[in-house]
Design an enzyme around this catalytic site. Structure first.
Site, PDB file in Angstrom:
ATOM      1  N   ALA A 151       0.849  -1.196   0.000  1.00  0.00           N
ATOM      2  CA  ALA A 151       0.000   0.000   0.000  1.00  0.00           C
ATOM      3  C   ALA A 151       0.881   1.240   0.000  1.00  0.00           C
ATOM      4  CB  ALA A 151      -0.928  -0.028   1.212  1.00  0.00           C
ATOM      5  N   ASN A 152       0.317   2.401   0.239  1.00  0.00           N
ATOM      6  CA  ASN A 152       1.090   3.648   0.343  1.00  0.00           C
ATOM      7  C   ASN A 152       0.429   4.541   1.385  1.00  0.00           C
ATOM      8  OD1 ASN A 152      -0.859   5.547  -1.021  1.00  0.00           O
ATOM      9  ND2 ASN A 152      -0.569   4.048  -2.662  1.00  0.00           N
ATOM     10  N   ARG A 153       1.017   5.709   1.617  1.00  0.00           N
ATOM     11  CA  ARG A 153       0.616   6.563   2.738  1.00  0.00           C
ATOM     12  C   ARG A 153      -0.553   7.492   2.443  1.00  0.00           C
ATOM     13  NH1 ARG A 153       4.425   5.904   6.581  1.00  0.00           N
ATOM     14  NH2 ARG A 153       6.513   5.344   5.865  1.00  0.00           N
TER      15      ARG A 153
END
Ligand code: C5P
Length: 217
Positions: A29-31
């Site tokens: 995933a990412n932020r």
């Protein structure tokens, strides 16, 4: 100007990250928090648009008066976006994972004593912004985002051409933008570059929605 200048218009907005599974319990995933995308959906709805918000997994509440379609992966986001067409406006604010694991494991990967760490083979995800920009049912105004950590405007101008969208909202994400409450953006259109001041994400959303309404008027 009318209080609800986008009445009768359908806006499609993407927001948040995507989750790309590795196995049944792990993902990449990412932020992205979804704050900016959700604020844009709310701002377009406030101007009278019917809004479909396609969102990855986020902690943001559903904006009032917006139809929210929750997805996890980039491929699900693309399918949900295509399913939401036709639209007059598309704002692609999601931080879509560029790559996914080529073959998701059907069972949890096991850490066997003495065994080496697994290598993950990745494959490209579909580009939703580019797909919608070249779609048979292309929305009349397609707006992309560009999160960059260097040469922000230069890269965004190139991205606008490459993706085939109308506008790019470019921001420098080298600081605390991702997950933070403020954003400093540049609006890239065919006419040139506008540098906007640092604003709360809600104010960036309102300003963008007003620009969209003006462009469609
Ligand atoms: O290429 P890059 O990821 O920097 O482009 C960012 C823009 O493209 C954003 O508007 C993002 O929502 C969109 N995008 C997309 N599908 C992808 C990758 C990016 O819609 N697979």
């Amino acid at each position: 100007p009318a209080a609800r200048p986008l009445a009768g218009r359908h806006a499609l907005v993407t927001s948040g990250p995507t989750h790309e599974p590795i196995d049944p319990v792990r993902y990449i995933a990412n932020r992205s928090s979804g704050k900016q995308g959700h604020a844009i959906a709310a701002a377009l709805a406030a101007l009278g648009a019917r809004v479909t918000l396609v969102s990855g997994p986020v902690a943001q509440p559903d904006p009032p008066g917006v139809t929210v379609v929750r997805i996890e992966t980039a491929r699900e986001m693309l399918a949900a976006c295509e399913g939401a067409l036709p639209a007059d406006i598309a704002v692609m604010a999601a931080a879509v994972a560029d790559w996914r694991v080529a073959r998701e494991a059907g069972q949890k990967l096991k850490k066997e004593p003495g065994a080496e760490a697994p290598s993950l083979m990745m494959t490209l995800n579909p580009d939703i912004l580019a797909t919608l920009s070249h779609h048979a049912q292309r929305p009349g105004l397609v707006v992309g985002f560009a999160a960059e950590t260097e040469k922000v405007v230069e890269h965004a101008i190139a991205k606008r051409r490459r993706k085939g969208c109308d506008w790019i909202v470019a921001n420098d994400v080298s600081g605390t933008v991702m997950g933070g409450d403020a954003n400093t953006v540049h609006l890239i259109t065919a006419a040139g570059v506008e540098d906007w001041p640092e604003l709360p994400k809600g104010a960036v959303a309102e300003r963008l929605a007003a620009r969209i309404a003006a462009a469609l008027a």
